[in-house]
Design an enzyme around this catalytic site. Structure first.
Site, PDB file in Angstrom:
ATOM      1  N   ARG A 267      30.279  64.966 -13.614  1.00 43.09           N
ATOM      2  CA  ARG A 267      29.607  66.300 -14.152  1.00 43.09           C
ATOM      3  C   ARG A 267      30.125  66.549 -15.523  1.00 43.09           C
ATOM      4  NH1 ARG A 267      26.808  66.023 -10.348  1.00 43.09           N
ATOM      5  NH2 ARG A 267      26.530  67.328  -8.578  1.00 43.09           N
TER       6      ARG A 267
ATOM      7  N   HIS B 240      20.711  62.338 -16.111  1.00 45.17           N
ATOM      8  CA  HIS B 240      21.350  62.686 -14.834  1.00 45.17           C
ATOM      9  C   HIS B 240      20.452  61.905 -13.712  1.00 45.17           C
ATOM     10  CE1 HIS B 240      23.689  65.890 -12.380  1.00 45.17           C
ATOM     11  NE2 HIS B 240      23.517  64.808 -11.453  1.00 45.17           N
TER      12      HIS B 240
END
Ligand code: NDP
Ligand code: OXD
Length: 309
Positions: A224, A272
């Site tokens: 993350r 992502h």
């Protein structure tokens, strides 16, 4: 037939409705914002939930996360006591293994250097090292990190993993807890981050950690964005620790166009996409979860909100 609310800013509600209903005909799938009456909806399948939406569902029984990570749901948006089931799916694992192997091999074989040489029409061979001479360290030896570790070991790399509790995986050296972090980092020429974002892991990819890596290490970060202290990475790259960073996740997504990472010659940016949840395989997990819940069987992959993953 049960009712499920689907909400995601980035996944196709129609694709998920089709996949879910093909596995559970008659399942009433309401795609946000066309939710109708929130009363009577027992299940939610979401990537982040806006404001108090889930609190306004009086009959909500289970929240399914569209992602393996659940940090997007641990901000108070899920009513206390409602279980959160995270996404664990072989296709998601496969995608992550591909991403990590691809980037390790790309750097192991020196491809960025050969790409720069090609741009100069320069014919120059460099030495080749064997995988067994190089150590890959994986931060987070769970579902995804464990599979990446096993695949890399299968290619002959020396692989070690770092987790909260000690893990036993064939051919993988296991390090556990903060006391063992220094030893874990010492020889990692490749460092792969597949940690969940929790209070304990926030900001973990920082100046201190980079300083403990060997020279010329490559960071591959698909955990993350908030694991990484971005300014520390830019400083670390100047000092060659790490020498290159592959980043899939960012503090702000989408990564702002003016962000220095976009044009840094030793940073690889992907948006992502290290591994995307696939509606066709993911729907199997959701339908299985609904069936289990309806027949009173235990739900798999329920996260522990106190632990944060
Ligand atoms: P798991 O829960 O299966 O594994 C998490 C691992 O991290 C476990 O080994 C756990 O230790 C370890 N861990 C947790 N906290 C700590 C800590 N404080 N110190 C050391 N180790 C710790 O998760 P997954 O493998 O399924 O997913 C990992 C993450 O990958 C997700 O949370 C998400 O952030 C990210 N992800 C990114 C994607 C992308 O496309 N970029 C796609 C999917 C996921 P222990 O074994 O002791 O519990
Ligand atoms: C996930 C992700 O957590 O895609 O699954 O980031």
């Amino acid at each position: 037939m049960p009712t499920l609310l689907f909400r995601s800013p980035s996944d196709s509600g129609e694709a998920w409705r089709e996949a879910l209903q093909s596995r559970m005909p008659g399942l009433d799938v309401r795609v946000h914002p066309e939710t109708g009456d929130l009363a009577g909806i027992e299940y939610a399948l979401v990537w982040a939930a806006p404001d108090r939406m889930l609190h306004e569902m009086p009959d909500l029984k289970v929240v399914f996360s569209l992602g393996a990570g659940v940090d997007h749901l641990l901000d108070g948006s899920v009513p206390e006591g409602v279980p959160i089931v995270r996404m664990v799916d072989p296709a998601l694992t496969e995608g992550m293994v591909e991403y990590v192997l691809y980037h390790v091999l790309r750097h192991h074989r020196g491809m960025p250097r050969y790409e720069r040489q090609q741009a100069r029409a320069e014919w120059l061979a460099h030495g080749q090292r064997r995988p067994g001479e190089r150590t890959v360290g994986i931060l987070g030896l769970g579902e995804l990190g464990g599979a990446c570790a096993t695949a890399l070991a299968g290619l002959g790399f020396r692989v070690r993993g770092y987790s909260r509790s000690r893990r036993t995986l064939d051919g993988i050296e296991s390090f556990a807890g903060e006391n063992e972090l220094n030893d874990f980092l010492a020889d990692c020429e490749f460092l792969v981050c597949l940690l969940p974002l929790t209070e304990a892991t926030r900001g973990m990819l920082n100046r201190d950690l980079f300083a403990r890596l060997p020279a010329d290490a490559t960071l591959i970060h698909a955990g993350r964005g908030a694991h990484l202290v971005e300014t520390d990475l830019l400083e670390g790259l100047e000092a060659g620790r790490p020498a290159h960073a592959v980043l899939d996740v960012f503090g702000t997504e989408p990564l702002p166009t003016e962000h220095p990472f976009w044009h840094h010659d030793r940073i690889t940016v992907t948006p992502h996409v290290a591994s995307l949840t696939n509606p066709w395989t993911g729907a199997l997990r959701i339908v299985d979860g609904i069936r289990r819940h309806q027949t009173g069987e235990p739900l798999p992959d329920v996260i522990d909100p106190a632990r944060g993953y």
